[in-house]
Design an enzyme around this catalytic site. Structure first.
Site, mmCIF file in Angstrom:
data_model
loop_
_atom_site.group_PDB
_atom_site.id
_atom_site.type_symbol
_atom_site.label_atom_id
_atom_site.label_comp_id
_atom_site.label_asym_id
_atom_site.label_seq_id
_atom_site.Cartn_x
_atom_site.Cartn_y
_atom_site.Cartn_z
ATOM 1 C CB CYS A 1 33.178 -9.364 12.886
ATOM 2 S SG CYS A 1 32.598 -8.288 11.592
ATOM 3 C CB CYS B 1 34.858 -6.049 10.995
ATOM 4 S SG CYS B 1 33.301 -6.134 11.881
#
Ligand SMILES: Cc1cc2nc3c(=O)[nH]c(=O)nc-3n(C[C@H](O)[C@H](O)[C@H](O)COP(=O)(O)OP(=O)(O)OC[C@H]3O[C@@H](n4cnc5c(N)ncnc54)[C@H](O)[C@@H]3O)c2cc1C
Ligand SMILES: *[C@@H]1O[C@H](CO)[C@@H](O)[C@H](O)[C@H]1NC(C)=O
Ligand SMILES: *[C@@H]1O[C@H](CO)[C@@H](O)[C@H](O)[C@H]1NC(C)=O
Ligand SMILES: *[C@@H]1O[C@H](CO)[C@@H](O)[C@H](O)[C@H]1NC(C)=O
Ligand SMILES: *[C@@H]1O[C@H](CO)[C@@H](O)[C@H](O)[C@H]1NC(C)=O
Ligand SMILES: CC(=O)N[C@H]1CO[C@H](CO)[C@@H](O)[C@@H]1O
Length: 800
Positions: free
Chosen positions: A68, A71
């Site tokens: 992600c 992230c």
């Protein structure tokens, strides 16, 4: 085991260190966005329950997915948060789990994670099945470590029950509490931080010092008027030290901000990390009976530390590698060439480093043996005014105990000095020193866990280093990351606590605050501080061994080695009376050796004459000569024990080495000039060479048996005469195998026969053979006579 080594006493003894080398297994969880070097607890399906359930510390846990993008973007901030709150760990710890791998999916589902990243807060003593508190932040929008830190404190205070036992009270203190404080507390110091209600500084400093003894930190609100007026406080925030008698002093800092308070309070007299004894200098001095304590000034760098680091690195650490090949050899070459280029040492030492560098550059093979390297290191060819002092004399890197500081401290100091030298002498490649350091650490540094951590750091950001000053800063910054990570570990010397360096006392200008009152390094000031602290003019030469003494010692060492060598020769001559007895050296012969040392094959047998000491001392600095010269004793050194022990492995190494040696040295132009003088010696040699050919075959077989054949240099580029000498090398291996057979003047037939037998065996065999023939003959004669008599007997019977 490996982990333990990494953090505690790994430098006490070199052997556990190298044991680590083999036992160290990288942490399997290091696949997500974080590694073990990040001070973040890495969670997985296996450990999530044991970490979260019933933990004595509160936990901040990031649930992320490594794929992600948010992230990934958030991860540097989370790492910074972990570093920034490192001292808070006993109260509130930072953890993360990667939900991307199949095996973790279920865990993340159980925690009802629907988006990444999600940060949850778990209070101390969480029960199994607790889902934690999600509300405390939306990390994807947060790009600010102070904000994360404040949110963490909010969460901690919002979940008072149960309070982590290691966490001191964070609420403001009142006048009444202060009055009775010393009646119920044994702390030496009470630090009061005066601030307004929305400031976090007081609580942050309280948490920063929670692992320290003899001090308590409490915040006082500006609304606590009685205390404010009693102490006459006008600045918020400000910090006061309060004492039992009721007297107080203001804590002097350059900036009224968290880090400045923390630095100052951690450095107060009597304030020590919990579990670490206070160390007093006088005690160290009186305790150290073995080595006297050397007084030093920590605003200076000591050449004694740098030379000690060189000694340890080159003579101890490298010595663990019998053969250095491939990438490791390249790493060594880079390291030595950086040293030769930038080491701001005494001429003797710099000469030695240059000799080493020249020798390494001459090594065209993809491997060298440490023994060969060591001979150059010990200056066996006796290049004048060249030596590396033996042994260590730590000064600025002394530890309060023998297992503290020393070598790793020396390594850091060495590389800081080199990076500063590269800047001040205008090196061309900004990462030259750093990449040499990185590969040296990677291949050779005895502490394997350290090497792994360092590699993790180097992977982040080394490629962004584009200028020489930025290389200096890069190393400083990473060193501070290491200091942060290992502060409080068992390996920390209580007398030299790990701090973010340099402290505000050492370099006041290096520290500033930003508009949010957050500590900020002033990079320009740090750089100029580093450039001056690690400059050659700031290096003191105190406690150094005198140059003449070093050279004397080196000569003495050579003398003893030569003596031992001579004894060895004599003994060999006695043991093997059939061997060619070495003729005493004539002056002309010695000259030839100087000229063509490496070609002199007889040396390979350890039969060569000892090099004359004075002669070597006169030789000019000729690096190209070095390889051959040093090789002669080395062959003896290495071979002798391997014959005794009959260890095939070692022999194999030796064989390969000798081959590479020959291969390389035949290409040496200098030696070809000496071809003329070679002819003289060849007259004797040629016969020997021819005689030995059967043994060559045996050598090949040995090579194949040991799987070494592929490593043999191809000799198609050799001239026939050179090939003959190659054969001698092979034959040498045959001799090893045969167990020290002396073939030198036996015929080819005889040498083939004698494989595996001693001379005595053969004589005995022939003798027995002869004896048995005689026996047979005697029997034949006996039976023949008897038969004849039998035939005669009937006649006599008839007669009787
Ligand atoms: C590459 C490397 C990795 C290491 N990794 C680990 C590890 O993972 N775990 C572990 O337990 N030990 C590790 N060590 C050892 C550890 O860093 C220390 O060297 C050791 O604990 C001795 O500490 P010290 O107090 O002598 O100070 P050191 O950290 O060795 O520092 C030596 C001197 O350098 C100066 N200094 C301090 N900080 C800086 C800075 N940021 N910039 C410039 N100069 C500075 C100070 O004067 C200090 O006295 C590593 C060492 C090296 C060389
Ligand atoms: C939690 O820890 C406490 C003490 O540390 C212990 O008494 C208690 O039994 C533990 N509870 C669980 C569920 O493990
Ligand atoms: C506090 O005051 C007492 C006397 O009132 C004095 O003896 C002591 O040294 C003072 N302590 C400090 C730290 O100033
Ligand atoms: C010095 O020796 C004493 C007694 O042996 C010991 O208790 C103390 O810890 C030692 N101190 C240091 C700094 O080694
Ligand atoms: C240490 O060295 C610095 C810089 O040379 C000097 O100013 C300082 O006085 C020295 N300190 C001691 C204790 O000698
Ligand atoms: C030779 C060289 O590049 N020296 C540099 C070292 O660093 C200082 C500080 O940034 C520069 O001013 C020098 O030019």
């Amino acid at each position: 085991m490996a982990r333990r080594c990494a953090t505690s006493r790994w430098f006490t003894d070199i052997y556990p260190v190298f044991l680590c080398l083999w036992l160290y297994v990288p942490c399997p969880a290091e696949t997500g966005l974080y590694t073990a070097s990040d001070q973040i607890l890495l969670l997985s399906r296996e450990n999530v329950d044991s970490v979260l359930v019933n933990s004595t510390a509160a936990m901040v846990v990031e649930f992320y997915a490594s794929w992600c993008g948010h992230c990934v973007a958030f991860s540097p901030f989370y790492k910074k948060l972990a570093r920034d709150t490192k001292e808070w760990k006993p109260a509130v710890n930072i953890a993360a789990i990667d939900c991307a791998p199949e095996e973790n999916r279920e865990v993340c589902r159980d925690f009802r994670i629907t988006g990444y990243p999600t940060i949850k807060f778990f209070h101390a003593y969480s029960e199994a099945g607790s889902l934690g508190f999600t509300s405390f932040l939306f990390p994807a929008n947060i790009r600010d470590v102070p904000d994360l830190r404040h949110k963490t404190i909010d969460s901690l205070e919002g979940n008072k029950d149960p309070w982590p036992p290691a966490c001191p009270p964070l609420e403001p203190i009142s006048q009444a509490e202060v009055d009775v404080f010393f009646e119920t507390n044994s702390a030496l110091h009470l630090a009061l931080i005066f601030e307004n209600a929305n400031s976090y500084i007081g609580r942050e400093v309280t948490l920063d010092l929670l692992q320290f003894e003899n001090i308590a930190v409490r915040r006082v609100l500006d609304s606590e008027t009685s205390l404010v007026t009693k102490l006459g406080v006008t600045d918020f925030p400000s910090c006061y030290l309060y004492y039992p008698g009721g007297n107080f002093t203001r804590l002097r800092v350059n900036n009224e901000a968290r880090m400045f308070y923390t630095y100052a309070l951690q450095g107060l007299r009597g304030v020590v990390r919990s579990g670490k004894a206070t160390v007093v200098l006088t005690e160290i001095q009186s305790n150290s009976t073995k080595e006297p304590w050397r007084q030093f000034n920590n605003s200076h760098v000591y050449m004694a530390d740098l030379e000690s680091a060189l000694h340890y690195s080159l003579r101890v650490e490298l010595a663990a590698h019998d053969i250095i090949r491939g990438d490791a050899l390249n790493a060594l070459k880079k390291y030595i060439s950086v040293l030769a280029k930038y080491f701001p040492g005494r001429p003797v030492v710099v000469n030695l480093l240059k000799t080493l560098k020249a020798w390494l550059q001459d090594q065209t093979e993809n491997k060298i043996s440490y023994k060969a390297f060591e001979d150059v290191l010990d200056n066996r060819v006796q290049v004048p005014h060249t030596a590396l002092p033996e042994g260590v004399r730590w000064v600025g890197c002394q530890g309060s105990q023998p297992h503290f500081r020393r070598y790793p401290c020396g390594v850091w100091t060495l590389f800081h000095v080199l990076s500063v030298q590269a800047n001040s002498t205008g090196g061309s490649d900004p990462v030259e020193v750093l990449s040499a350091m990185r590969s040296y650490i990677h291949h050779f540094f005895g502490c394997r866990a350290c090497a792994e951590h360092f590699e993790n750091m180097a992977q982040e950001g080394l490629e962004q280093v584009g200028t020489l000053p930025s290389a200096v800063l890069w190393l400083w910054f990473r060193h501070n990351q290491v200091n942060n990570r290992i502060s409080g570990d068992l390996s920390e010397d209580p007398f030299f606590p790990k701090i973010q360096w340099p402290s505000p006392e050492t370099c006041p200008a290096c520290h500033t605050v930003n508009e949010k009152r957050e500590h900020k390094w002033s990079k320009d000031e740090v750089l100029s501080f580093l450039l001056s602290h690690y400059s050659s003019s700031n290096i003191l030469t105190d406690y150094l061994e005198d140059e003449n003494k070093i050279l004397e010692k080196q000569n003495e060492k050579h003398r003893l080695q030569n003596l031992a060598y001579q004894k060895h020769l004599e003994r060999k001559a006695r043991e093997a009376p059939n061997a060619v007895t070495p003729s005493p050296p004539t002056p002309t012969q010695e000259e030839e050796e100087e000229e063509e040392g490496p070609q002199d094959e007889t040396e390979a047998y350890g039969e060569e004459e000892v090099e004359d000491e004075e002669e070597g001392g006169e030789g000019a600095y000729r690096p190209s000569k070095v390889p051959g010269m040093k090789f002669r004793e080395r062959r003896y050194d290495h071979r002798f024990p391997s014959i005794i022990g009959m260890k095939f492995r070692e022999k194999a190494d030796d064989i390969v080495d000798l081959d590479s040696f020959v291969n390389q040295n035949f290409k040496d132009k200098a030696l070809q000039l000496a071809a003329l003088s070679r002819v003289k010696q060849r007259t004797l040699q040629t016969k020997v060479e021819l005689d030995h050919k059967p043994v060559f075959g045996l050598g090949m077989e040995l090579d194949t048996a040991l799987g070494m054949i592929g490593l043999q240099p191809v000799d198609t580029d050799l001239e026939p005469s050179q090939r003959g000498q190659r054969l001698q090398k092979r034959e040498l291996s045959g001799q090893y195998f045969g167990g020290e057979v002396k073939l030198s003047h036996k015929g080819r037939w005889m040498s083939a026969l004698s494989i595996g037998f001693s001379n005595l065996d053969i004589s005995l065999c022939i003798f027995l053979y002869f004896l048995s023939s005689m026996c047979l003959l005697a029997m034949y004669v006996f039976f023949k006579n008897r038969l004849r008599r039998r035939r005669a007997k009937p006649k006599t019977v008839n007669f009787t």
